[in-house]
Design a protein around this motif. Structure first.
Motif, PDB file in Angstrom:
ATOM      1  N   LEU B 331       0.874  -1.172   0.000  1.00 40.74           N
ATOM      2  CA  LEU B 331       0.000   0.000   0.000  1.00 40.74           C
ATOM      3  C   LEU B 331       0.914   1.225   0.000  1.00 40.74           C
ATOM      4  CD1 LEU B 331      -2.481  -1.107   2.827  1.00 40.74           C
ATOM      5  CD2 LEU B 331      -2.861  -1.218   0.358  1.00 40.74           C
ATOM      6  N   SER B 332       0.743   2.112  -0.987  1.00 45.15           N
ATOM      7  CA  SER B 332       1.691   3.213  -1.120  1.00 45.15           C
ATOM      8  C   SER B 332       0.979   4.552  -1.280  1.00 45.15           C
ATOM      9  CB  SER B 332       2.612   2.965  -2.320  1.00 45.15           C
ATOM     10  OG  SER B 332       1.852   2.971  -3.517  1.00 45.15           O
ATOM     11  N   SER B 333       1.786   5.610  -1.261  1.00 43.14           N
ATOM     12  CA  SER B 333       1.296   6.983  -1.396  1.00 43.14           C
ATOM     13  C   SER B 333       2.192   7.722  -2.384  1.00 43.14           C
ATOM     14  CB  SER B 333       1.353   7.672  -0.039  1.00 43.14           C
ATOM     15  OG  SER B 333       2.716   7.724   0.396  1.00 43.14           O
ATOM     16  N   ARG B 334       1.882   8.969  -2.657  1.00 48.90           N
ATOM     17  CA  ARG B 334       2.728   9.736  -3.583  1.00 48.90           C
ATOM     18  C   ARG B 334       4.132   9.917  -2.987  1.00 48.90           C
ATOM     19  NH1 ARG B 334       0.032  15.040  -6.024  1.00 48.90           N
ATOM     20  NH2 ARG B 334       1.904  14.821  -7.325  1.00 48.90           N
ATOM     21  N   GLU B 335       4.209  10.071  -1.677  1.00 46.70           N
ATOM     22  CA  GLU B 335       5.515  10.292  -1.052  1.00 46.70           C
ATOM     23  C   GLU B 335       6.369   9.025  -1.038  1.00 46.70           C
ATOM     24  OE1 GLU B 335       5.327  11.404   3.066  1.00 46.70           O
ATOM     25  OE2 GLU B 335       7.461  11.860   3.194  1.00 46.70           O
ATOM     26  N   THR B 336       5.723   7.866  -0.887  1.00 49.48           N
ATOM     27  CA  THR B 336       6.492   6.625  -0.692  1.00 49.48           C
ATOM     28  C   THR B 336       6.669   5.799  -1.977  1.00 49.48           C
ATOM     29  OG1 THR B 336       4.460   5.457  -0.088  1.00 49.48           O
ATOM     30  CG2 THR B 336       5.747   6.410   1.715  1.00 49.48           C
ATOM     31  N   ALA B 337       5.948   6.138  -3.040  1.00 45.16           N
ATOM     32  CA  ALA B 337       5.959   5.285  -4.242  1.00 45.16           C
ATOM     33  C   ALA B 337       7.371   5.056  -4.780  1.00 45.16           C
ATOM     34  CB  ALA B 337       5.063   5.910  -5.314  1.00 45.16           C
ATOM     35  N   HIS B 338       8.212   6.088  -4.727  1.00 43.56           N
ATOM     36  CA  HIS B 338       9.552   5.955  -5.339  1.00 43.56           C
ATOM     37  C   HIS B 338      10.412   4.923  -4.612  1.00 43.56           C
ATOM     38  CE1 HIS B 338      12.114   8.060  -2.354  1.00 43.56           C
ATOM     39  NE2 HIS B 338      10.993   8.687  -2.041  1.00 43.56           N
ATOM     40  N   THR B 339      10.090   4.629  -3.376  1.00 48.56           N
ATOM     41  CA  THR B 339      10.927   3.682  -2.624  1.00 48.56           C
ATOM     42  C   THR B 339      10.779   2.254  -3.137  1.00 48.56           C
ATOM     43  OG1 THR B 339       9.268   3.247  -0.921  1.00 48.56           O
ATOM     44  CG2 THR B 339      10.762   5.102  -0.539  1.00 48.56           C
ATOM     45  N   ILE B 340       9.701   1.992  -3.870  1.00 52.39           N
ATOM     46  CA  ILE B 340       9.535   0.663  -4.476  1.00 52.39           C
ATOM     47  C   ILE B 340       9.580   0.776  -6.002  1.00 52.39           C
ATOM     48  CG2 ILE B 340       8.344  -0.477  -2.570  1.00 52.39           C
ATOM     49  CD1 ILE B 340       5.662   0.231  -3.978  1.00 52.39           C
TER      50      ILE B 340
END
Lengths: 465, 488
Positions: B331-340
């Motif tokens: 489950l991701s967000s705009r802030e965390t998407a780049h980490t995956i």
């Protein structure tokens, strides 16, 4: 901030809009801010201001509540109408009492034992985002010094609670609060500390960070020891989080409902001789409003004396009902004690200002460790839930600093345990206690609680870390 | 309300915000309840306010107010920027938002009957009718019922040009019968414990739940539990009913896949997760039969995690979480998407109300049903020796989501394909991935229910959110049973 004077004006407007026989209005709200950090970074940083008005109207044995956060005339008319509409369609409840008047509240106030100390501190109210960032910088600096990663919060608030009713009762309470919670993370271990106070000057972020860091470092490379019954040393936060679950049962309504583990047990010696517990809103380490959901003053009461449960707390209507019940002779003293929730509600009442009495021979956690041949030191408990309500078996996990103690010394970190433990059994096996301190956890409300050394604590499983 | 939001965005931008969004939310709720023949709760509430979320100097700030006057809104926006500047003092790197096309949209939860249009008298009559059925059974010492209705209207405006107006409805209902005798308190609930069933629907949910028809049976089961044998301790095959399995999914799949937990953002309170990023598309989470999705789309059903857009303007999506047993998505967000290395957010950021910061929350995390027709009764018939467990009573899991323990209200021992005796106080425990790898049968779509969990807590300050969990009864082999009651 909303003032008592402004609230009084709003109450007068509400009374004009209402056709009910009786009206009660609760005011609550304030300013709240919280700086949250993780991975040595402030990643969330929030502030809000909000006030609510909750209107209860009553007509001949019928009552209901409606709430709004808007104070204009149209919104006040709407909330009054909503409350009255809900109240009017109900069946008459013969147990519903008239709202208390100022005289009844004053009589209850006369029973309190001492003055409530001021819990409003200008220094706490004046905390800015910059000042919270200062505190977080200190914590992060300590994390970096030890090659750790930190996560936590630094929050501050300024809040009001008030009550007015159409029987000329009114009361008002203002308080400030500050919280700091710190987790320090290493590769395979962690440590935690938390503190709160109405006065931010009592909080020391560096000290909390150093203790949490030491726990993370000292519990590195945790080894697995088998589940089983161990002597445990529970730090105050662990004690309050686990014992907090039983105080829901210390109310008259829980007895009437036969959902309390105290049903048929009041007056009996349920815990060890060394357990003495009070509810005391006036205690210098306590906090919260000195009046309940109907405006009755909270009395200071002994709940447990030398291991025997002496009494429970009562809202006004619960006291009346239990006097007429079959169990009236088995529940100790019956009187409205100023612990009721706002009406209408399902739960009745509970004590929220728990104070453990100091033991005769207090021991520090270090002394408890030194006297332990083989045991477990627990910093914090987590995800506690009730498994069985009458023996009060609770389950949960240890977390953020669990240590093996052998021959009077900490012998390193161990993997975390799951416990399944009866609170009755636990409080019957307390071998030593520290001087109670103001404690704060995450699973229960704040208390004045001691660290405890407990025999035969039941760990049933080990997790993977 | 767009003009109010624009006051905030203008001030935030002028004060140096490189990104800003504003949410204005109007919430209304009604709660009705009875206890032992009386109305125990009757309340309405409304709350209206706005919040501003900004990025300045590469850091976050957030401020909220109940005052919607222009002066207050502008002051709130300025305060959010001030807070962001303070945040910037303690940072490792600048916040990076995954790109998202700015959308203008309107959406309302599909519903047939506005729950606030149903008279309070009718609702109280329904609850009292259930109450009288429960208390008609000798041995019932406490009967509780509840009805809950919520409406939330939100205007979301961003400095990137998004303008989304959503109105969500949710409805919940349930009841519980308690029987206290001797030194034991037993309980049965319908249709689920802790508030019953909740969905993003109108009053039609209440009509679908057949509440009155099941009341007497539930009360009789609560009393009968006193005569039942204690659930044995040992290793058993277990069958979980769909409501218990829904909570199992919530705790041992839904929370571990929250990317903010994985990244350590919840380490101080809710905890972290065993699902480190190197486990994506590598970890065998469950057996080949296990297929779990995070699906917020309307076509998944009326779950508490169903919406059109999340609270940062990202459209609802379906993310495969476990695919034929392999772990495939967070489950991701705009802030965390780049980490995956995701190009886009998974669209899961939600806030409890106008005064809370949106954070990653479960949408509808559902175990897909088995493909072959299989009813619960057929699954029981195909089980040599096992224990059926029904309706959650207690739940607990460690802060990395490995070790769990659940207690249920009622169990049945199964021998040679038949229920042979009722069991009281059933419980089971295990390690998450070992448990999901032991699954060997899932009932089919006709046995599948999209349950609502209305009380999921997360965050500091804590936020309570509703989540959805679809599940059909399923069987797990060789599970540890009964240690919760080994006690002292």
């Amino acid at each position: 901030m909303l003032t008592q004077g402004k609230a009084g004006e709003i109450f007068e407007r509400i009374k004009k809009f209402s056709t009910a026989e009786r009206v009660e209005v609760l005011f609550s709200g304030g300013k709240f801010a919280l700086t949250r950090f993780a991975n040595n970074t402030i990643h969330q940083n929030v502030a809000e201001e909000n006030y609510t008005i909750s209107v209860r109207t009553a007509f001949d044995g019928r009552t209901a509540r409606a709430t709004t956060n808007k104070f204009d005339d149209e919104s006040l008319r709407r909330v009054v109408t909503a409350s009255e509409s809900l109240a009017k369609v109900q069946h008459r409840d013969p147990d519903l009492l008239p709202m208390p008047d100022a005289g009844e509240a004053a009589a209850s106030a006369a029973k309190k034992t001492r003055q409530i100390p001021s819990r409003y501190f200008a220094g706490t109210a004046a905390i800015t985002p910059e000042l919270r960032a200062d505190g977080v910088e200190k914590i992060v600096g300590i994390a970096r010094k030890h090659n750790l990663t930190t996560a936590g919060i630094f929050s501050s608030s300024e809040s009001v609670e008030g009550i007015f009713n159409s029987h000329n009762l009114s009361d008002w309470y203002t308080q400030t609060a500050a919280d700091i919670s710190v987790t320090m993370l290493a590769a395979d271990s962690s440590g935690w500390q938390k503190a709160n106070s109405p006065d931010v000057a009592n909080l020391n972020p560096s000290n909390l960070a150093e203790i949490a860091a030491k726990k993370a470092l000292d519990s590195a490379h945790p080894r697995q020891i088998p589940a089983g019954k161990y002597t445990v040393i529970l730090e105050p936060a662990a004690v309050l989080d686990v014992v907090g679950f039983m105080f829901w049962d210390f109310g008259g309504m829980a007895i009437l409902d036969q959902r309390s583990f105290l049903t048929d047990r009041i007056g009996t010696k349920l815990f060890g001789e060394n357990i003495n517990i009070w509810d005391d809103v006036a205690h210098p380490l306590q906090s919260g409003a000195p009046f309940d959901g109907e405006g009755m003053r909270r009395q200071t009461l002994p709940l447990v004396e030398n291991g025997a449960v002496k009494r429970v707390v009562y809202a006004r209507s619960t006291a009346e009902r239990i006097r007429r019940s079959e169990c009236k002779d088995k529940v100790g003293p019956i009187e409205a004690t100023g612990h009721g929730f706002p009406l209408p509600n399902e739960m009745g009442e509970m004590p929220l200002n728990i104070v453990f009495a100091p033991p005769q021979n207090p021991q520090t956690v270090e002394q408890m460790i030194a006297s332990t041949e083989r045991g477990v030191l627990v910093t914090r408990l987590w995800y506690i839930r009730e498994v069985e309500p009458y023996e009060k078996i609770l389950t949960g996990m240890t977390r953020d600093g669990t240590f093996f103690v052998e021959d009077g010394r900490i012998e390193g970190g161990i993997r975390n345990f799951r416990f399944n433990e009866s609170l009755i059994h636990m409080l019957s096996n307390v071998e030593a206690m520290s001087t109670p301190v103001r404690s704060s956890g995450e699973e229960s409300f704040d208390m004045v609680a001691p660290a405890m050394k407990v025999g035969e604590f039941n760990f049933t499983e080990v997790t993977k870390f | 309300m767009n003009h109010v939001a624009n006051w905030a965005l203008n001030v935030a931008t002028l004060r140096g915000a490189t990104y800003a969004d504003a949410r204005i939310v109007a919430q209304r709720s009604r709660a009705l309840g009875t206890k032992n023949g009386k109305v125990s709760s009757a309340s309405d509430s409304e709350s209206i306010g706005m919040s501003v979320r900004v990025i300045a100097e590469g850091a976050w700030g957030f401020a909220a107010s109940d005052n919607l006057s222009r002066a207050a809104v502008e002051a709130t926006a300025a305060h959010a920027v001030e807070i962001a500047h303070a945040s910037a003092r303690v940072k490792q790197h600048d916040v990076r938002l995954a790109p998202e096309k700015a959308v203008t949209a309107e959406w309302t939860t599909p519903h047939k009957i506005d729950p606030f249009g149903i008279s309070v008298e009718r609702n109280i009559d329904l609850l009292l009718k259930i109450d009288s059925q429960l208390r008609a059974v000798k041995g019932i010492t406490l009967a509780e019922t509840n009805l809950n209705f919520n409406r939330e209207e939100q205007w979301f405006i961003s400095s990137e040009g998004a303008g989304i107006h959503q109105t969500k409805y949710s409805t919940g209902a349930g009841y519980a019968a308690y029987a206290f005798a001797g030194n034991e308190l037993q309980k049965r609930s319908y249709p689920n414990s802790y508030g019953g069933q909740w969905q993003n629907k109108g009053y039609e949910l209440i009509e679908e739940l057949t509440l009155v028809d099941n009341a007497r049976r539930i009360a009789e089961e609560a009393v009968a539990l006193h005569q039942a044998d204690q659930c044995p301790e040992g290793m058993f095959d277990i069958i979980l009913d769909s409501s218990q399995l829904g909570l199992q999914i919530h705790e041992s799949v839904g929370h571990p896949i929250e990317l903010d937990r994985v990244l350590g953002m919840e380490a101080n309170f809710a905890g972290t997760s065993f699902l480190a990023i190197d486990k994506l598309r590598r970890l065998r989470y469950g057996s080949d039969l296990v297929n779990v999705v995070a699906d917020a789309r309307q076509e998944h059903g009326p779950g508490l995690g169903t919406f059109a857009f999340d609270d940062e303007g990202v459209a609802a999506q379906c993310t495969p979480v476990i695919t034929n047993g392999l772990f495939t998505g967070y489950l991701s967000s705009r802030e965390t998407a780049h980490t995956i290395d995701a190009e886009r957010s998974g669209g899961t950021l939600r806030a409890e109300g106008w005064n809370r910061l949106p954070m990653i929350r479960m949408t509808n995390i559902s175990l897909l049903p088995g493909e072959k027709p299989l009813t619960l009764e057929q699954l029981i018939a195909a089980t040599d020796h096992g224990i059926l467990m029904q309706t959650n009573r207690s739940w607990s899991i460690d802060d990395r989501r490995y070790n769990f323990q659940f207690g249920c209200e009622m169990g049945w021992e199964i021998k040679n394909g038949k229920r042979v005796r009722m069991l009281k106080n059933p419980s089971y425990s295990g390690i998450t991935t070992e448990f999901w790898n032991s699954l060997d049968a899932i009932c089919s779509r006709d046995q599948w229910t999209l349950w609502g969990t209305p009380n999921c807590g997360k965050g500091q300050p804590q936020q309570v959110m509703g989540t959805g969990h679809g599940a059909a009864p399923s069987r797990f082999r060789n599970i540890k049973v009964g240690s919760a009651f080994k006690g002292n």
